[in-house]
Design an enzyme around this catalytic site. Structure first.
Site: not given
Lengths: 199, 199
Positions: A101-104, A121
């Site tokens: 999720v997101c900047t993962g 992202s």
């Protein structure tokens, strides 16, 4: 048998990135069992402050069916932590499905886990994320991207939409929509509809 | 000075009920400071499995500006726990604003904190919630209800919408919408639009 879901946390993870998908998958307790995987057995502090307990350490984490990596402020340091990235690459490679999720996705990308894949992202962080893994086919307009055994979502709240789609893929559409109704959640079900894409 | 937000957790709290609002308020760290308040200093297990750490116990919790009570499976027992309800009533009465997500409103109601107020709750659980506090003016169709210093939301994901509205009320609409964009969240901004109301 339920699928083992391992959520990787670290100092400065984004609270909702981890807890949104864990809410959805954890609500289907007969189908998914969640483990929070952290650097040590000590609690891990989110970017927002609240701390999550760790069920198992990186070193001890068994192979999971589904790996989920959240984003958050802590990713800015972790993309340069070669020990972490080496562990993540080896451990997560053994999973059936790897998601973020997101900047993962910057962490997955830096670990080489997205090489040759399409991914997305957080849209405000996308330029930085792309620098971490230029060999990935980054999509600038996508609520989430499913590419074979890699699922990556856009920023924070997009993790909820991706996880509804993931449940639909694994458990069927009826289960996913009933889950969303139980949560009183109106998911964005179209991965190409991205209101936060850079214009 | 930042506002003190106290989130009351208990065994079997609903993970997203607590973590959705904490994500939103915690992202405005200069305006809100979050404390997780639990029965003891031991971690508290959510209905979904993951455990949150406790910052302060019920007994030691200082007066907060904003109290938030999540729902979850654990509310079914807590509505009959007279010690808990007596503590909640006394402690939360001193707050400037008292809010709940999902069946958290059953706890506020049972504690007498919603007497004479309009309120809402999870729509599938509404009949049960109403039994806990028949003196409350329960609304069967509302994404959330703001009535003076009491804010209650519908089920689980509705807590995100209510919290965006709460931020708009406390910090201004521009701050709230910028926060939503940062989270890549498309909030339902109309409290009367309730897709999960019983038909």
């Amino acid at each position: 048998m339920s699928q083992q879901v391992a959520v990787v946390v670290f100092d400065g993870f984004e609270l909702l990135d981890a807890c949104g998908p864990m809410e959805l998958l954890g609500a289907l307790a007969d189908q998914f069992a969640i483990a929070v995987v952290g650097p040590t057995t000590a609690p891990v502090r989110s970017t927002q402050g609240p701390r999550l307990c760790v069920d198992t350490t990186y070193a001890d984490a068994p192979v999971a069916d589904i790996v989920l990596v959240p984003g958050g402020r802590g990713t800015r340091e972790l993309v340069d932590d070669h020990d972490f990235l080496a562990w993540l690459r080896t451990w997560a490679s053994a999973a059936t499905l790897v998601s973020s999720v997101c900047t993962g996705s910057a962490l997955l990308g830096a670990a080489g886990l997205l090489d040759g894949y399409r991914a997305t992202s957080n849209k405000r962080a996308l330029a930085w994320v792309m620098e971490q893994a230029p060999q990935v086919r980054w999509e600038a307009q996508a609520r989430w991207v499913e590419d074979r055994d890699r699922w990556t979502s856009s920023g924070i709240a997009a993790g909820l939409d991706m996880t509804v789609a993931l449940v639909a893929s694994l458990c069927g559409d009826e289960t996913a929509m009933e889950l969303a109704r139980t949560l009183e959640l109106e998911p964005n079900r179209d991965p190409t509809r991205d209101p936060f894409a850079a214009s």
